[in-house]
Design an enzyme around this catalytic site. Structure first.
Site, short mmCIF file in Angstrom:
data_model
loop_
_atom_site.label_atom_id
_atom_site.label_comp_id
_atom_site.label_asym_id
_atom_site.label_seq_id
_atom_site.Cartn_x
_atom_site.Cartn_y
_atom_site.Cartn_z
N THR A 200 0.81 -1.22 0.00
CA THR A 200 0.00 0.00 0.00
C THR A 200 0.84 1.27 0.00
O THR A 200 0.36 2.32 -0.44
CB THR A 200 -0.96 0.02 1.20
OG1 THR A 200 -0.21 0.02 2.42
CG2 THR A 200 -1.90 -1.18 1.18
N LEU A 266 -2.36 6.04 0.23
CA LEU A 266 -3.79 5.69 0.24
C LEU A 266 -3.95 4.19 0.45
O LEU A 266 -4.35 3.44 -0.45
CB LEU A 266 -4.46 6.14 -1.06
CG LEU A 266 -4.55 7.64 -1.30
CD1 LEU A 266 -5.51 7.94 -2.44
CD2 LEU A 266 -4.99 8.40 -0.04
N HIS A 267 -3.69 3.76 1.69
CA HIS A 267 -3.78 2.34 2.01
C HIS A 267 -5.19 1.79 1.77
O HIS A 267 -5.37 0.77 1.11
CB HIS A 267 -3.42 2.12 3.49
CG HIS A 267 -2.18 2.81 3.94
ND1 HIS A 267 -0.92 2.30 3.70
CD2 HIS A 267 -1.99 3.97 4.63
CE1 HIS A 267 -0.02 3.11 4.22
NE2 HIS A 267 -0.64 4.12 4.78
N ASP A 268 -6.19 2.46 2.36
CA ASP A 268 -7.54 1.91 2.39
C ASP A 268 -8.27 1.98 1.05
O ASP A 268 -9.00 1.04 0.71
CB ASP A 268 -8.34 2.60 3.49
CG ASP A 268 -7.73 2.38 4.86
OD1 ASP A 268 -6.89 1.46 5.02
OD2 ASP A 268 -8.07 3.12 5.80
#
Length: 344
Positions: A200, A266-268
């Site tokens: 991520t 922007l992991h999610d």
């Protein structure tokens, strides 16, 4: 529900990048968000509930049930991350006061209800600590076999942590819950897809990409800059773009102060994008477990790539992604969705 739309249930600790993930889902014509579980993590669970309800209000998404989760991890005190996400979880952004209410049932029950209502069809995403999901599996041990696909944002595989030298935030907040979930999903028909920091952190949002999103939404604004005054408010006319820019400014400033540049990971949003289209990432199967007792390594996620444990794989670990392909899709979907919203 249209046959072309996937039933999606999300468990979030909203959170700047969780908000971006929800916006992605709202803008995805192939997704129908059937429920949101609020988990304690980035901020306390009461604030997470307010953020989820407020974001639904902003986006005109009425009728999506939001459920309150556990107020603390399974066996450890709660730690939150206001330094990363701001005192209310969304940086400098402010959401409208919600008029909708929470469900009468809690987040663990919401997981079970969603899985039973859509057996073999449910697309599930967890972008915060796994407390609610662990409690749901305790209540319904068959849940891993009821879910069509589970995507977890968590862990760090052969990679540094962002909370301790070896542990990623979501797993570090409630490692016991993560360990229970990985164990439970060993018997799932489809192994969960696990996206760790090793993957991520390739998804780096820059002011230029955020500007492209505003342009696509028909609401161009001056690109954010590290030379701006701290906390400067977005001038975007579009209400969603305004909230996202105000949230991201705080996130950019945090990453800048950590020496990573004026950008944000922007992991999610990657997790929800992969939930809808697993082809966005390349994965490797492996047995995964979580260190629970190490003095220096508690919360570390370990993948047994070489099979030394003698266990079968219980996860598909993301190992490669094309950031350009992701951002093209993210900007197109969120931009088109924002364009449809009434200005205020």
């Amino acid at each position: 529900m249209s046959a072309a739309r996937l039933p999606v249930f999300v468990d979030v600790d909203t959170g700047v990048d969780d908000a971006m993930a929800l916006a992605y889902l709202f803008g995805s014509p192939d997704a129908e968000v059937i429920g949101i579980a609020s988990t304690a993590g980035n901020v306390d669970v009461h604030q997470v509930c307010e953020n989820n309800l407020g974001l639904l209000q902003l986006c005109g998404r009425s009728g999506v049930p939001v459920s309150k989760g556990a107020e603390a991890p399974l066996s450890a005190p709660l730690r939150t991350a206001e330094d990363t996400h701001g005192p209310q979880g969304l940086g400098y952004a402010r959401l409208p006061a919600p008029t909708a209410e929470l469900t009468a049932y809690d987040a663990a029950q919401a997981w079970v209800r969603a899985a039973r209502a859509h057996p073999g069809e449910l697309i599930a995403v967890a972008t915060g600590p796994l407390t609610n999901l662990a409690l749901a599996v305790r209540a319904e041990p068959a849940l891993p076999r009821l879910v069509r696909r589970l995507v977890i944002m968590g862990g760090a595989f052969d990679y540094r942590g962002n909370t301790t030298p070896v542990a990623e935030w979501n797993v570090s907040v409630d490692p016991e819950a993560a360990a229970e979930v990985f164990a439970a999903f060993s018997d799932a028909d489809e192994l969960p897809i696990v996206l760790g920091l090793n993957l991520t952190e390739n998804i780096m949002l820059t002011p230029e990409l955020l500007g492209a999103l505003a342009d696509t939404a028909g609401s161009p604004s001056r690109p954010l800059s590290e030379h701006d005054d701290r906390g400067a408010a977005s001038a975007a006319a579009n209400p969603l773009i305004r909230v996202l820019e105000d949230a991201m400014r705080f996130y950019f400033e945090f990453h800048h102060d950590c020496g990573e540049g004026y950008l944000a990971h922007l992991h999610d949003p990657l997790a929800v994008a992969v939930a809808l289209d697993p082809e966005l990432v390349r994965c490797r199967p492996a047995p995964v477990d979580v260190e629970l007792t190490g003095t220096l390594t508690r919360g570390m996620t370990i993948a047994d790539w070489s099979g030394r444990w003698g266990r079968k794989p219980n996860a598909l670990i993301g190992v490669d992604v094309d950031p350009t392909a992701f951002f093209d899709r993210f900007i197109a979907r969120v931009g088109a969705f924002a364009r449809q919203l009434p200005y205020s």
